[in-house]
Write a protein that holds these residues in place. Structure first.
Motif, short mmCIF file in Angstrom:
data_model
loop_
_atom_site.label_atom_id
_atom_site.label_comp_id
_atom_site.label_asym_id
_atom_site.label_seq_id
_atom_site.Cartn_x
_atom_site.Cartn_y
_atom_site.Cartn_z
N UNK A 306 0.85 -1.20 0.00
CA UNK A 306 0.00 0.00 0.00
C UNK A 306 0.88 1.25 0.00
N UNK A 307 1.91 1.25 0.87
CA UNK A 307 2.82 2.39 0.98
C UNK A 307 3.55 2.63 -0.33
N UNK A 308 4.03 1.55 -0.97
CA UNK A 308 4.76 1.69 -2.23
C UNK A 308 3.87 2.29 -3.32
N UNK A 309 2.64 1.80 -3.40
CA UNK A 309 1.70 2.34 -4.39
C UNK A 309 1.41 3.82 -4.12
N UNK A 310 1.22 4.13 -2.84
CA UNK A 310 0.92 5.52 -2.48
C UNK A 310 2.11 6.44 -2.72
N UNK A 311 3.32 5.92 -2.46
CA UNK A 311 4.52 6.72 -2.69
C UNK A 311 4.68 7.03 -4.18
N UNK A 312 4.38 6.05 -5.01
CA UNK A 312 4.44 6.29 -6.46
C UNK A 312 3.45 7.37 -6.87
N UNK A 313 2.27 7.36 -6.25
CA UNK A 313 1.27 8.40 -6.53
C UNK A 313 1.78 9.77 -6.08
N UNK A 314 2.42 9.81 -4.91
CA UNK A 314 2.95 11.08 -4.41
C UNK A 314 4.07 11.60 -5.30
N UNK A 315 4.90 10.69 -5.80
CA UNK A 315 6.00 11.12 -6.67
C UNK A 315 5.46 11.70 -7.97
N UNK A 316 4.38 11.12 -8.48
CA UNK A 316 3.75 11.67 -9.69
C UNK A 316 3.17 13.05 -9.40
N UNK A 317 2.55 13.19 -8.21
CA UNK A 317 2.01 14.50 -7.83
C UNK A 317 3.13 15.52 -7.63
N UNK A 318 4.26 15.05 -7.06
CA UNK A 318 5.40 15.95 -6.84
C UNK A 318 5.93 16.50 -8.15
N UNK A 319 5.96 15.66 -9.19
CA UNK A 319 6.41 16.11 -10.51
C UNK A 319 5.50 17.22 -11.04
N UNK A 320 4.19 17.06 -10.81
CA UNK A 320 3.24 18.10 -11.23
C UNK A 320 3.50 19.40 -10.48
N UNK A 321 3.76 19.28 -9.17
CA UNK A 321 3.98 20.48 -8.36
C UNK A 321 5.26 21.19 -8.79
N UNK A 322 6.30 20.42 -9.12
CA UNK A 322 7.55 21.05 -9.58
C UNK A 322 7.29 21.86 -10.85
N UNK A 323 6.47 21.33 -11.74
CA UNK A 323 6.11 22.07 -12.96
C UNK A 323 5.33 23.33 -12.61
N UNK A 324 4.44 23.23 -11.63
CA UNK A 324 3.66 24.39 -11.19
C UNK A 324 4.58 25.45 -10.58
N UNK A 325 5.63 25.00 -9.87
CA UNK A 325 6.57 25.94 -9.24
C UNK A 325 7.27 26.78 -10.30
N UNK A 326 7.62 26.16 -11.43
CA UNK A 326 8.28 26.91 -12.51
C UNK A 326 7.44 28.12 -12.93
N UNK A 327 6.13 27.92 -13.01
CA UNK A 327 5.24 29.02 -13.37
C UNK A 327 5.21 30.10 -12.31
N UNK A 328 5.24 29.68 -11.03
CA UNK A 328 5.24 30.65 -9.93
C UNK A 328 6.52 31.48 -9.92
N UNK A 329 7.64 30.86 -10.25
CA UNK A 329 8.92 31.59 -10.28
C UNK A 329 8.90 32.68 -11.35
N UNK A 330 8.29 32.37 -12.49
CA UNK A 330 8.18 33.37 -13.57
C UNK A 330 7.34 34.55 -13.10
#
Length: 457
Positions: A306-330
């Motif tokens: 369960x933890x491994x599956x959830x961690x994979x989901x969080x890592x995918x969400x983290x990638x989205x957030x990093x992309x969102x951060x790029x926009x905030x920096x601009x």
């Protein structure tokens, strides 16, 4: 003007060093004030948690900013710079801003996507504000970062799924039973995992809790912390009869809960569902115990999946957030670039409106018989003339913020419209700490230091 991040975190700094460089909550206000008194430091916020100590500053120069933050750390903790310099992490300008957005969003935490850091950074920022060590730059930056983190968590759901064994156990219980307010939970084992489980259960609103341990003294100590009852292993069958959920994590080499123990317990429970979670290694609960009717048994391997599956989901969400951060920096860079323009535009408007007001006073003196309605019409139309005349100059001023020689362009604009005194007054009021130099013609020149490190478009 430059943004700097100087600090230690759990990735690169041993625990004993992090403990040495921890600011207590009681002394945080004094610390930010002492740092603010250092040369070159214009604004500062100090974030101090169990996993990190990070100092964010706005400095007029990079090299002096780095030096005075190091000196402050050395003096505050009475440790020579050379003893901690190896562990110190420093990032500058956009890298420092990007790091803040990652930290506040939980992307730099031990548990990816956790939300506790958001509250800790908010508290640190408010403490610095109260101590008056933030200003134009950090008031905007930290508000943007905090608002962004809330939005990122909401939009991606990064923190919604469990990524620790003990938390996963509690989340699984919630899926099976729904509301835990009326449920009785037995924590078997008073060690670290038992304590973590109890914390998560308390956060989930569990109604009743019993701590069961070989040592009654240890059981009572943990139970007292969480307002629970306590019992020894001798009373385990009786506790199982009452419990709905059992989370076991002892150090026993033999099973604590057996098939033989569960069978009579379930008869007395009249088939009521019993949820067993075994997070011990070796296992505390015999596998055969889960074969009894209405008994649901999960071991640490089940939870790890369960933890491994959830961690994979969080890592995918983290990638989205990093992309969102790029926009905030601009967006933040664009806001910074506009800082030099805002006082210039404000000064131009003020001068235009002052001329309009003086004109109206002259008209009213020369035409004292004007009615209230006539005055109102004249007021409206003279302001309209001013606004229409200023529309194009204001547009040009905004475009100057992106040009290569933005500072020289702004000063030429100031000279053309004769608004030097107005600009200086505004800068003084807003505490921009601008400096005055002489230009090649011997005239005065207004410096906007926060524009110097920015790239032009």
């Amino acid at each position: 003007m430059h943004v700097l991040r100087v600090g230690f975190n759990y990735k690169t700094t041993p625990l004993e060093t992090r403990e040495t460089f921890t600011f207590s909550e009681d002394h945080l206000s004094q610390a930010v004030k002492q740092l603010a008194a250092e040369k070159s430091i214009l604004e500062n916020v100090i974030i101090s948690t169990c996993n990190r100590t990070e100092i964010y500053v706005v400095a007029d120069q990079l090299h002096t900013g780095r030096y005075y933050v190091k000196r402050f750390l050395s003096e505050w903790f009475e440790v020579p710079i050379e003893d901690f310099a190896l562990y110190l992490q420093i990032s500058e300008n956009e890298a420092a801003t990007q790091h803040l957005f990652k930290v506040v969003s939980g992307l730099d935490s031990m548990v990816l996507g956790e939300t506790q850091i958001l509250g800790q950074i908010r508290d640190a920022f408010l403490a610095a504000q109260k101590a008056q060590t933030t200003g134009t730059i950090f008031n905007e930056l930290f508000k943007r970062a905090l608002t962004f983190a809330k939005r990122a968590h909401h939009e991606t759901g990064i923190g919604a799924q469990a990524v620790s064994i003990s938390y996963a156990a509690v989340e699984l219980a919630k899926k099976i039973f729904g509301d835990l307010k009326k449920k009785h939970v037995a924590i078997v084992g008073a060690g670290e995992m038992g304590e973590l489980s109890a914390k998560n259960l308390l956060g989930a609103g569990v109604g009743q809790m019993t701590v069961v341990n070989r040592s009654l003294e240890n059981a009572e100590a943990l139970a007292k912390t969480f307002g629970a009852s306590s019992a020894t292993f001798d009373h385990l069958p009786s506790v199982l009869k009452q419990a709905d959920i059992v989370i076991s994590s002892t150090g026993s080499q033999e099973p604590i809960i057996t098939k033989e123990m569960i069978a009579p317990v379930q008869m007395k429970r009249k088939g009521a569902p019993l949820f067993l979670v075994d997070i011990a290694v070796p296992r505390d609960i015999e596998a055969e115990a889960g074969q009894a009717e209405n008994v649901f048994l999960y071991d640490i391997d089940d939870l790890q999946h369960i933890v491994d599956d959830n961690l994979a989901s969080r890592q995918a969400a983290a990638a989205k957030i990093e992309h969102m951060i790029d926009g905030e920096l601009v967006l933040f860079e664009e806001w910074i670039q506009m800082l030099g323009v805002v006082p210039v535009i404000t000064a131009l408007r003020e001068k235009g409106l002052a001329i309009q007001a003086a004109t109206m006073e002259s008209i009213e003196r020369k035409m004292p018989d004007l009615t209230a309605r006539e005055k109102k019409v004249l007021q409206k139309h003279t302001k309209s003339i001013v606004n229409q005349m200023l529309k194009e100059p204001i547009k040009q001023a905004k475009e100057m913020s992106a040009c290569t020689k933005r500072e020289e362009a702004l000063n030429l604009f100031i000279d053309i419209f004769g608004i030097e005194n107005e600009v200086r007054t505004i800068l003084d009021k807003q505490n921009y700490k601008e400096s005055e130099t002489l230009n090649s013609n011997g005239g005065s020149h207004i410096s906007f230091p926060f524009l110097k490190h920015l790239p032009s478009k």
